[in-house]
Design a protein around this motif. Structure first.
Motif, PDB file in Angstrom:
ATOM      1  N   TYR A 165       0.855  -1.185   0.000  1.00 56.11           N
ATOM      2  CA  TYR A 165       0.000   0.000   0.000  1.00 56.11           C
ATOM      3  C   TYR A 165       0.891   1.236   0.000  1.00 56.11           C
ATOM      4  O   TYR A 165       1.730   1.394   0.893  1.00 56.11           O
ATOM      5  N   GLU A 166       0.740   2.057  -1.001  1.00 53.81           N
ATOM      6  CA  GLU A 166       1.486   3.308  -1.119  1.00 53.81           C
ATOM      7  C   GLU A 166       2.988   3.118  -0.901  1.00 53.81           C
ATOM      8  O   GLU A 166       3.623   3.855  -0.144  1.00 53.81           O
ATOM      9  N   GLY A 167       3.551   2.123  -1.556  1.00 54.13           N
ATOM     10  CA  GLY A 167       4.990   1.881  -1.485  1.00 54.13           C
ATOM     11  C   GLY A 167       5.465   1.152  -0.244  1.00 54.13           C
ATOM     12  O   GLY A 167       6.664   0.953  -0.071  1.00 54.13           O
ATOM     13  N   MET A 168       4.547   0.768   0.628  1.00 51.81           N
ATOM     14  CA  MET A 168       4.914   0.030   1.842  1.00 51.81           C
ATOM     15  C   MET A 168       4.394  -1.399   1.714  1.00 51.81           C
ATOM     16  O   MET A 168       3.479  -1.668   0.945  1.00 51.81           O
ATOM     17  N   ARG A 169       5.013  -2.316   2.499  1.00 44.71           N
ATOM     18  CA  ARG A 169       4.566  -3.717   2.471  1.00 44.71           C
ATOM     19  C   ARG A 169       4.440  -4.277   3.879  1.00 44.71           C
ATOM     20  O   ARG A 169       5.292  -4.036   4.729  1.00 44.71           O
ATOM     21  N   TRP A 170       3.362  -5.027   4.058  1.00 38.77           N
ATOM     22  CA  TRP A 170       3.117  -5.788   5.274  1.00 38.77           C
ATOM     23  C   TRP A 170       3.203  -7.260   4.876  1.00 38.77           C
ATOM     24  O   TRP A 170       2.424  -7.729   4.040  1.00 38.77           O
ATOM     25  N   ILE A 171       4.162  -7.980   5.449  1.00 38.80           N
ATOM     26  CA  ILE A 171       4.423  -9.366   5.059  1.00 38.80           C
ATOM     27  C   ILE A 171       4.150 -10.260   6.260  1.00 38.80           C
ATOM     28  O   ILE A 171       4.763 -10.094   7.315  1.00 38.80           O
ATOM     29  N   THR A 172       3.240 -11.205   6.081  1.00 42.10           N
ATOM     30  CA  THR A 172       2.907 -12.128   7.161  1.00 42.10           C
ATOM     31  C   THR A 172       3.651 -13.434   6.932  1.00 42.10           C
ATOM     32  O   THR A 172       3.554 -14.030   5.865  1.00 42.10           O
ATOM     33  N   VAL A 173       4.424 -13.853   7.945  1.00 39.54           N
ATOM     34  CA  VAL A 173       5.172 -15.108   7.885  1.00 39.54           C
ATOM     35  C   VAL A 173       4.812 -15.936   9.109  1.00 39.54           C
ATOM     36  O   VAL A 173       4.285 -15.416  10.093  1.00 39.54           O
ATOM     37  N   GLY A 174       5.106 -17.224   9.038  1.00 43.25           N
ATOM     38  CA  GLY A 174       4.855 -18.070  10.192  1.00 43.25           C
ATOM     39  C   GLY A 174       5.470 -19.430  10.017  1.00 43.25           C
ATOM     40  O   GLY A 174       5.832 -19.832   8.906  1.00 43.25           O
ATOM     41  N   PRO A 175       5.597 -20.156  11.114  1.00 39.99           N
ATOM     42  CA  PRO A 175       6.191 -21.487  11.056  1.00 39.99           C
ATOM     43  C   PRO A 175       5.285 -22.466  10.303  1.00 39.99           C
ATOM     44  O   PRO A 175       4.066 -22.472  10.508  1.00 39.99           O
ATOM     45  N   VAL A 176       5.898 -23.262   9.458  1.00 41.89           N
ATOM     46  CA  VAL A 176       5.170 -24.294   8.721  1.00 41.89           C
ATOM     47  C   VAL A 176       4.487 -25.216   9.730  1.00 41.89           C
ATOM     48  O   VAL A 176       5.078 -25.594  10.743  1.00 41.89           O
ATOM     49  N   GLY A 177       3.242 -25.558   9.481  1.00 39.68           N
ATOM     50  CA  GLY A 177       2.508 -26.456  10.373  1.00 39.68           C
ATOM     51  C   GLY A 177       1.869 -25.772  11.563  1.00 39.68           C
ATOM     52  O   GLY A 177       1.255 -26.424  12.394  1.00 39.68           O
TER      53      GLY A 177
END
Length: 136
Positions: free
Chosen positions: A36-48
């Motif tokens: 959004y407007e040149g910014m990024r929100w990245i959601t990560v998490g442990p597999v499983g």
């Protein structure tokens, strides 16, 4: 009450480097990547573990944050004193070896702590402190 931690937030200052660290080095899966407007929100998490995530967010994206506060946040991130998280693993030495081989900034090698646990500490590319405890 029945509560769970769904997500924690950590700032990032370079989305590509953050993804490489969390996905390729720590082995987390990328679950969402919103721009959004040149910014990024990245959601990560442990597999499983689909119910537990870390949202890597742009620091001080809130429009209510003043310019002075933005500078303070940037300075604290540069020192590594702004944010952190505690992870755990049954294979501390293996995880540490992978982090060390990747060139991650090592803060503390695995060691037995006075409080009884064994852990290590590294910084992610944005300077966030990540402590990793050994599960027993």
């Amino acid at each position: 009450m029945d509560l769970s931690i769904q997500a924690s937030f950590l700032p990032h200052d370079d989305p590509e480097t953050a993804v490489v660290f969390y996905r390729d080095i720590l082995g987390f899966e990328v679950r969402n990547d919103v721009g959004y407007e040149g910014m990024r929100w990245i959601t990560v998490g442990p597999v499983g573990q689909p119910g537990t995530s870390i949202v890597l967010e742009p620091p001080a994206a809130d429009p209510g944050v003043t310019e002075h506060e933005r500078r303070t946040i940037s300075e604290m991130m540069a020192k590594g004193s702004y944010a952190g998280i505690l992870l755990s693993t049954p294979d501390l030495d293996g995880v540490f070896g992978r982090l060390e081989a990747s060139g991650a900034e090592i803060v503390q090698e695995p060691m037995q702590q006075q409080w009884g646990g064994r852990d290590c500490a590294v910084r992610d590319p944005a300077g966030n402190l990540i402590r990793i405890s050994e599960l027993r």
